[in-house]
Design an enzyme around this catalytic site. Sequence first.
Site, PDB file in Angstrom:
ATOM      1  N   HIS A 361       0.789  -1.224   0.000  1.00  5.77           N
ATOM      2  CA  HIS A 361       0.000   0.000   0.000  1.00  5.77           C
ATOM      3  C   HIS A 361       0.824   1.278   0.000  1.00  5.77           C
ATOM      4  O   HIS A 361       0.256   2.360   0.067  1.00  5.77           O
ATOM      5  CB  HIS A 361      -0.938   0.024   1.213  1.00  5.77           C
ATOM      6  CG  HIS A 361      -2.107  -0.899   1.104  1.00  5.77           C
ATOM      7  ND1 HIS A 361      -3.255  -0.575   0.422  1.00  5.77           N
ATOM      8  CD2 HIS A 361      -2.302  -2.140   1.605  1.00  5.77           C
ATOM      9  CE1 HIS A 361      -4.117  -1.579   0.503  1.00  5.77           C
ATOM     10  NE2 HIS A 361      -3.565  -2.539   1.217  1.00  5.77           N
ATOM     11  N   LYS A 552      -9.547  13.511   4.484  1.00  5.69           N
ATOM     12  CA  LYS A 552      -8.676  12.333   4.478  1.00  5.69           C
ATOM     13  C   LYS A 552      -7.683  12.471   5.625  1.00  5.69           C
ATOM     14  O   LYS A 552      -7.616  13.522   6.271  1.00  5.69           O
ATOM     15  CB  LYS A 552      -7.930  12.198   3.151  1.00  5.69           C
ATOM     16  CG  LYS A 552      -7.138  13.443   2.746  1.00  5.69           C
ATOM     17  CD  LYS A 552      -6.408  13.242   1.430  1.00  5.69           C
ATOM     18  CE  LYS A 552      -7.370  13.284   0.255  1.00  5.69           C
ATOM     19  NZ  LYS A 552      -7.473  12.010  -0.441  1.00  5.69           N
ATOM     20  N   ARG A 553      -6.930  11.422   5.881  1.00  4.50           N
ATOM     21  CA  ARG A 553      -5.906  11.475   6.913  1.00  4.50           C
ATOM     22  C   ARG A 553      -4.985  12.669   6.666  1.00  4.50           C
ATOM     23  O   ARG A 553      -4.618  12.958   5.529  1.00  4.50           O
ATOM     24  CB  ARG A 553      -5.118  10.161   6.892  1.00  4.50           C
ATOM     25  CG  ARG A 553      -4.080   9.993   7.956  1.00  4.50           C
ATOM     26  CD  ARG A 553      -3.683   8.515   8.057  1.00  4.50           C
ATOM     27  NE  ARG A 553      -3.434   7.923   6.752  1.00  4.50           N
ATOM     28  CZ  ARG A 553      -2.230   7.825   6.191  1.00  4.50           C
ATOM     29  NH1 ARG A 553      -1.169   8.313   6.827  1.00  4.50           N
ATOM     30  NH2 ARG A 553      -2.072   7.248   5.022  1.00  4.50           N
ATOM     31  N   LYS A 558      -0.135  14.148   1.454  1.00  4.97           N
ATOM     32  CA  LYS A 558      -1.472  14.427   0.916  1.00  4.97           C
ATOM     33  C   LYS A 558      -1.680  15.926   0.686  1.00  4.97           C
ATOM     34  O   LYS A 558      -2.647  16.342   0.073  1.00  4.97           O
ATOM     35  CB  LYS A 558      -2.538  13.849   1.849  1.00  4.97           C
ATOM     36  CG  LYS A 558      -2.505  12.312   1.893  1.00  4.97           C
ATOM     37  CD  LYS A 558      -3.545  11.755   2.843  1.00  4.97           C
ATOM     38  CE  LYS A 558      -3.457  10.241   2.960  1.00  4.97           C
ATOM     39  NZ  LYS A 558      -3.916   9.534   1.749  1.00  4.97           N
ATOM     40  N   THR A 660      -9.114   5.802  -2.226  1.00  8.60           N
ATOM     41  CA  THR A 660     -10.487   5.352  -2.474  1.00  8.60           C
ATOM     42  C   THR A 660     -11.468   6.487  -2.206  1.00  8.60           C
ATOM     43  O   THR A 660     -12.572   6.476  -2.739  1.00  8.60           O
ATOM     44  CB  THR A 660     -10.855   4.138  -1.591  1.00  8.60           C
ATOM     45  OG1 THR A 660     -10.564   4.422  -0.225  1.00  8.60           O
ATOM     46  CG2 THR A 660     -10.102   2.898  -2.048  1.00  8.60           C
ATOM     47  N   LYS A 664     -15.064   7.666  -4.157  1.00  8.54           N
ATOM     48  CA  LYS A 664     -16.345   7.943  -3.483  1.00  8.54           C
ATOM     49  C   LYS A 664     -16.883   9.316  -3.871  1.00  8.54           C
ATOM     50  O   LYS A 664     -18.083   9.466  -4.148  1.00  8.54           O
ATOM     51  CB  LYS A 664     -16.157   7.844  -1.964  1.00  8.54           C
ATOM     52  CG  LYS A 664     -15.848   6.440  -1.479  1.00  8.54           C
ATOM     53  CD  LYS A 664     -15.271   6.442  -0.074  1.00  8.54           C
ATOM     54  CE  LYS A 664     -14.696   5.073   0.263  1.00  8.54           C
ATOM     55  NZ  LYS A 664     -13.840   5.082   1.442  1.00  8.54           N
TER      56      LYS A 664
END
Length: 817
Positions: A361, A552-553, A558, A660, A664
């Site tokens: 991952h 998100k985290r 990110k 993911t 969504k």
Amino acid sequence: MPDADLFQIEPPGNTVEDLRHAIADRLVYAVGKDRPSATQRDWLFAVFHVVRDRIMNPWRESLASADAQNAKRVYYLSMEFLTGRALTNAILSAGIFEPLKEACALLGVDFDALIDIEPEPGLGNGGLGRLAACFLDSMATLGLPGMGYGIRYEYGMFAQRIELGQQVEEPDYWLVNGYPWELMRPEFSYTIRYGGHLVLKGEKCVWEDTNDVIATAYDTGVPGHEMRSVVTLRLWSARASGGVNLDAFNRGDYIQAVEDKNHSENVSRVLYPDDRTDHGRELRLRQEYFFVSASLQDILRRHIKKHSDFVQLADRVAIHLNDTHPALAVPELMRLLLDEHKVEWEEAWTLCTQIFSYTNHTLMEEALETWPIELINRVLPRHMRLIYDINAHFLAEVHHRFPHDHALFRRTSLIEERGVRRVRMAHLSVVASHKVNGVSALHSQLMVDTIFSDFAQMYPERFCNKTNGITPRRWLSQANPSLSAVIDRHIGPTWRGDLDQLAQLRPLVDDTQFQESVRDAKQHNKQRLTELIARSTGIQVNPTSLFDVQAKRIHEYKRQLLNVLHVITRYHLILAQPQAPWVPRTVIFGGKAASAYDMAKLIIRLIHDVARVVNADPLMGDRLKVVFLPNYRVSLAEVIIPGADLSEQISTAGTEASGTGNMKFALNGALTIGTWDGANIEMAEHVGLEHFFIFGHRTEQVAELRGQGYAPRSYYETNFDLSNAIDRLAEGAFSPEEPDRYRHLTQVLLDSDYYQLLPDYAAYVACQERVDELYRQPAAWTRSAIHNIAGMGAFTSDRTIREYASEIWRIQALDGQ
């Protein structure tokens, strides 16, 4: 012999009257309350029991079918299963949503209020756990024989509270009022061993004087679409092998009396203990071993019931490692086969390499799990010996094939020899697995080009791609009933089990009535999100503004910080030209920072500081608002995602394995602004690049810039808006009470900027201007939104799991499922 007919249980009825009687019955006989004294929690538990009753027959039948057909099963090992609330999902799967709601109304029970107080299992952190939950849903929907194995954490990662703009972690005790969806299985309890020492008795290695913990199983049923089958999620809870120390208790030393018991049971207390301390690191290692040992003992017990030996083990068992957290399953299976079942070493290793498969991952070296040899040797001495044996066996093969490449030995060894000697868990997973997959096309290619390049040259047939997917049952049907109803009216309801049917919406992209229906659904969801924002933060936002969401985290790669820089720039531009025709925008953040991740926590504080200044500025009005929604979790995502107009997927190219959340958001009609990274690439190709906002450097450009000596200050010095944003941060414009609060953060940007925010800044700001331009054209925006929805058929977890089943696990759907 008891009459077999006695076990042919009639399924319970599903009419409104059946359900009304059932709820009243379960309130009395399962919850132990009568109507006048029942609390909302009591009614919720009664409804839980009624719905669980309706999945029991399909669950029994699924287990019986797998057993009767002697089917090969997959066992999915994951440290996280972020399932979200179970009740609504199960009600929709059983097809009883409306009658159950009506039955509750007849009993004077507010069904919607019950849904809101359902406890949310704290079994995961982010994408890894949500992916695992989607996969179980798809296994059940496709009728595949399999189980999920994990840990029944008493406390989740943590509940996030914001205090003075800062993240505060609180215990997430989701089990405080019980959890009626689960079934305790005390008959499935196994001894988990730690510590001790090894003794050689002849040629046999014996593990002695261990400290033991008992793992006890708790099962929950995961129903598939239309209750086609139900798979089991088995979670392990720790209890001490011994009880209270009565001698200490009788002496009045009450703390000592329970100390050993508490220490033993800590292993299943908390998800991801803080690993900045030696104690936290050891506890995490104990956790990982705890659940894989219990799971493998359970798997072998099931096999031995039908088989007298292990010759057919690989024909009946597939074990999947979801990331490296379960990698200790490899030496544990070897230990069980060698020590407990007397299998020869070569045969045991051959079985391992036929049974295990592994999903990687991450490409980031710092995220690839390693463990100090000293720690493993102290906690799991038998496993350290087995890892040495596996490594010797593997390196002998390397030497045979590449006798003169000594550098290859060092690079591929399971043991990192530089500095503190450590075991490389990713290497162990690759060496033991017959298949290794990445989770998007780009990620899988980079995986074989970079971190596993040596292994890919040695075993090219092992490596493959399985692009992630999401379940449309939860992430569209359940989360977005407004849009689901619009889709149902135009193409029917069967898309829930065949997401490719969404392609039938493409001919409707220019249909003005269909566009209006999609816009109405989005506006309904934005109004719902507006109300949630007001309740959670007290901030009033304009529901017709562009909802720009990054949920998100919180992590540097990110790049929430790049989003913040754009917000600051936008704020400055509005101040300079308040009368310009600005598109009103609400920028929404959500996500948790790991408790030990100081920079991520500082970014959360920065978001709040910027929000405080922007939202209080009277010149802004509805032109710009900034919101941080605390305690991001599945139930919150089910409101945020349907209400989003713009989805921020802006990781540095080459760092996001897949994502993911991006799927969504797009499935719910949000447009994506993102880098050419992870699954963004495949999504853009399916949706159409003209309906995506792509910006920034690509993976090869990121690598090239890094390789030639990246100088972030050059971007700062040549871009006024960027330098203005950074300067205002550095001088305390957003933290006047502590002007130096973000000076270190800005220094990191200017001196290193590892994730290359500055080179992408100008392209990102320009791309946001394109977003504004399209949003000014409602028909064109909606047209692109419909293209996003219609193009998401390939990104269902059903497709992903079909590929895993046929190409990796080699399992088939059960007959009759």
